[in-house]
Write a protein that holds these residues in place. Sequence first.
Motif, PDB file in Angstrom:
ATOM      1  N   THR B  26      18.809  79.691   9.244  1.00  0.00           N
ATOM      2  CA  THR B  26      18.330  80.120  10.350  1.00  0.00           C
ATOM      3  C   THR B  26      17.101  79.172  10.809  1.00  0.00           C
ATOM      4  O   THR B  26      16.424  78.746   9.944  1.00  0.00           O
ATOM      5  N   PRO B  27      17.067  78.859  12.209  1.00  0.00           N
ATOM      6  CA  PRO B  27      15.981  78.067  12.498  1.00  0.00           C
ATOM      7  C   PRO B  27      14.697  78.439  12.235  1.00  0.00           C
ATOM      8  O   PRO B  27      14.335  79.852  12.498  1.00  0.00           O
ATOM      9  N   ALA B  28      13.950  77.646  11.717  1.00  0.00           N
ATOM     10  CA  ALA B  28      12.666  78.120  11.487  1.00  0.00           C
ATOM     11  C   ALA B  28      11.715  78.502  12.525  1.00  0.00           C
ATOM     12  O   ALA B  28      11.813  77.929  13.670  1.00  0.00           O
ATOM     13  N   SER B  34       4.592  71.687  17.754  1.00  0.00           N
ATOM     14  CA  SER B  34       6.060  71.261  17.535  1.00  0.00           C
ATOM     15  C   SER B  34       6.792  71.795  18.524  1.00  0.00           C
ATOM     16  O   SER B  34       8.385  71.919  18.156  1.00  0.00           O
ATOM     17  N   ASP B  35       6.662  71.955  19.754  1.00  0.00           N
ATOM     18  CA  ASP B  35       7.465  72.307  20.839  1.00  0.00           C
ATOM     19  C   ASP B  35       8.563  71.237  20.867  1.00  0.00           C
ATOM     20  O   ASP B  35       8.228  70.092  21.207  1.00  0.00           O
ATOM     21  N   PRO B  36      10.083  71.810  20.968  1.00  0.00           N
ATOM     22  CA  PRO B  36      10.915  70.760  21.013  1.00  0.00           C
ATOM     23  C   PRO B  36      10.786  69.806  22.161  1.00  0.00           C
ATOM     24  O   PRO B  36      11.027  68.773  22.525  1.00  0.00           O
ATOM     25  N   ASN B  37      10.387  70.709  23.496  1.00  0.00           N
ATOM     26  CA  ASN B  37      10.283  69.727  24.715  1.00  0.00           C
ATOM     27  C   ASN B  37       9.200  68.755  24.558  1.00  0.00           C
ATOM     28  O   ASN B  37       9.499  67.440  24.946  1.00  0.00           O
ATOM     29  N   GLU B  38       8.116  68.930  24.102  1.00  0.00           N
ATOM     30  CA  GLU B  38       7.125  68.085  23.854  1.00  0.00           C
ATOM     31  C   GLU B  38       7.400  66.932  22.862  1.00  0.00           C
ATOM     32  O   GLU B  38       7.232  65.888  23.112  1.00  0.00           O
ATOM     33  N   LEU B  39       8.346  67.170  21.773  1.00  0.00           N
ATOM     34  CA  LEU B  39       8.581  66.443  20.608  1.00  0.00           C
ATOM     35  C   LEU B  39       9.682  65.290  21.599  1.00  0.00           C
ATOM     36  O   LEU B  39       9.516  64.135  21.203  1.00  0.00           O
ATOM     37  N   LEU B  40      10.433  65.843  22.240  1.00  0.00           N
ATOM     38  CA  LEU B  40      11.526  64.939  22.799  1.00  0.00           C
ATOM     39  C   LEU B  40      10.802  64.102  23.855  1.00  0.00           C
ATOM     40  O   LEU B  40      11.157  62.963  24.120  1.00  0.00           O
ATOM     41  N   ARG B  41       9.648  64.577  24.585  1.00  0.00           N
ATOM     42  CA  ARG B  41       9.109  63.624  25.395  1.00  0.00           C
ATOM     43  C   ARG B  41       8.453  62.484  24.546  1.00  0.00           C
ATOM     44  O   ARG B  41       8.195  61.409  25.175  1.00  0.00           O
ATOM     45  N   ARG B  42       7.860  62.887  23.269  1.00  0.00           N
ATOM     46  CA  ARG B  42       7.397  61.978  22.545  1.00  0.00           C
ATOM     47  C   ARG B  42       8.528  60.879  22.217  1.00  0.00           C
ATOM     48  O   ARG B  42       8.389  59.661  21.803  1.00  0.00           O
ATOM     49  N   VAL B  43       9.643  61.428  21.711  1.00  0.00           N
ATOM     50  CA  VAL B  43      10.678  60.744  21.277  1.00  0.00           C
ATOM     51  C   VAL B  43      11.084  59.479  22.392  1.00  0.00           C
ATOM     52  O   VAL B  43      11.429  58.493  22.126  1.00  0.00           O
ATOM     53  N   LEU B  58      16.199  70.691  14.348  1.00  0.00           N
ATOM     54  CA  LEU B  58      17.408  71.286  15.195  1.00  0.00           C
ATOM     55  C   LEU B  58      18.721  71.046  14.113  1.00  0.00           C
ATOM     56  O   LEU B  58      19.749  71.337  14.725  1.00  0.00           O
ATOM     57  N   ALA B  59      18.513  70.250  13.133  1.00  0.00           N
ATOM     58  CA  ALA B  59      19.488  69.787  12.447  1.00  0.00           C
ATOM     59  C   ALA B  59      20.598  70.765  11.881  1.00  0.00           C
ATOM     60  O   ALA B  59      21.576  70.757  12.147  1.00  0.00           O
ATOM     61  N   ALA B 101      14.901  71.237  25.970  1.00  0.00           N
ATOM     62  CA  ALA B 101      15.202  70.085  24.763  1.00  0.00           C
ATOM     63  C   ALA B 101      16.348  70.439  23.891  1.00  0.00           C
ATOM     64  O   ALA B 101      17.121  69.894  23.581  1.00  0.00           O
ATOM     65  N   VAL B 102      16.325  71.820  23.586  1.00  0.00           N
ATOM     66  CA  VAL B 102      17.090  72.450  22.477  1.00  0.00           C
ATOM     67  C   VAL B 102      18.634  72.330  23.146  1.00  0.00           C
ATOM     68  O   VAL B 102      19.643  71.922  22.560  1.00  0.00           O
TER      69      VAL B 102
END
Lengths: 254, 211
Positions: B26-28, B34-43, B58-59, B101-102
């Motif tokens: 189950t997703p933590a 650690s908002d995925p949208n923010e993380l993806l912008r950093r990526v 997400l893995a 992002a998800v």
Amino acid sequence: MTASDIHSLSGAYALDAVDDLERVAFERHLRECDPCALEVRELRETVTRLADPAAVDPPPSLRSSVLDAVARTPQARPGRPDRSQSSGHASAARWRRFAAVAVAASVLAAGVGVGTWTVAHRDATDARHAAADAQARTDAIGAVLAASDVQVIKMPGRDGGTVNLAVARSQNKAVAVLTGLPALQDDQVYQLWMIPPGGAAEAVSRGVLSVGQTADTRVIEVGDGVQFGVSIEPKGGSKRPTLTQIIAAGEFST
Amino acid sequence: MTNPGEGETRTTDMPPVSRGRAQRGTPAPEPAGSDPNELLRRVARGDEAAFAALYDQLAPRLYGLVLRVVRDPAIAEEVTQEALVEAWRSAARFDQDKGSAVSWMLTIAHRRAVDRVRSEQAASNRLRKAATTDVPYDDVVEQATTRIERQQVRRCIDGLTGLQREAILLAYYRGYTYREVSDLLETPLPTVKTRMRDGLIRLRDCLGVTA
């Protein structure tokens, strides 16, 4: 496809239950239909929730393998430098190009095994040539798919496989995508045809596949064609299609 | 890979067979920062640490979804890796106005999985195989409903009509096109398209999803 037909595809589109060419047609519609774009965005977020119960821990080795691959992989640049990144128009254009290129790339990858992403892993020297070729091809395909008058014709193969054609008459170009056709004997090949209003007797060859080739994606000229067909011919191809050996054919409007 | 609890349990109302296993999958909950949208912008700016953090979040969802579609753990691993590398490469093209992002990353993974199963065989062959090997949709539907740990998603899926549920889950978890779903369920094409759409709308409303 009528407007109401295409609207009703939003669920299937959100689920990826459409094929590549339908996806392109639908994405073109989305750009002109704001309420549809909002609906699709919501349905996609909904679909995303269906992945929650499917979650399974991957093998632990995947993490380092992915992170290693990422460390070696260059990142694509956003949009084209000659366009303003902030305007809504440029952003839409970027998405349009991304959508078209992504489809073209996936079609290429599925069809002949030359996806743009595989290029990134090759030797630097090879990569420059391969990337230039792949890019030229992807651009040509993208241009057809993004044309405002694109028509998509789907032709199930007589003996299996699929032939799809995206026709952009405004550009006198079409993209033919042949996938999963059955293997032929060593002395036979698949051949592509544009057929003018006069019929198959006036058909013009639009290319011959190699011996053993059962999938291809190519950009072809439309000319005065009103039908497209694929036939089985002797190795090297024929001047006119063998009428009993046409394995896929479809009409499009002028 | 064998997952205890997957495939054996057939009753919708049974609790998960192995709760520990289910919990790990189950997703933590996502901690602050650690908002995925923010993380993806950093990526998109080349931040590999942000990518690793996204991976950790997400893995399981990416791999689990791909595994459902392609069904072979080795292929699932390969496709998941391809999808993640593609996300890394094209992160600059992520635009939150078009979706989260998800959703963006799951879409990449799902399309790759679907491309893989669709390119392996001509559609007609797949259908023939599905018909002859009798790996029917009931199986998918039941597995899906038994393994739903999130009560809300489960309740909402239960709230669909049989046809809506089958059409949606066959498409999403098996990678079938709506044409193939129409053949499998022996239901007219327009009906299948409509059920996919109105089923998802019902799910959306039940889950309270907003764009």
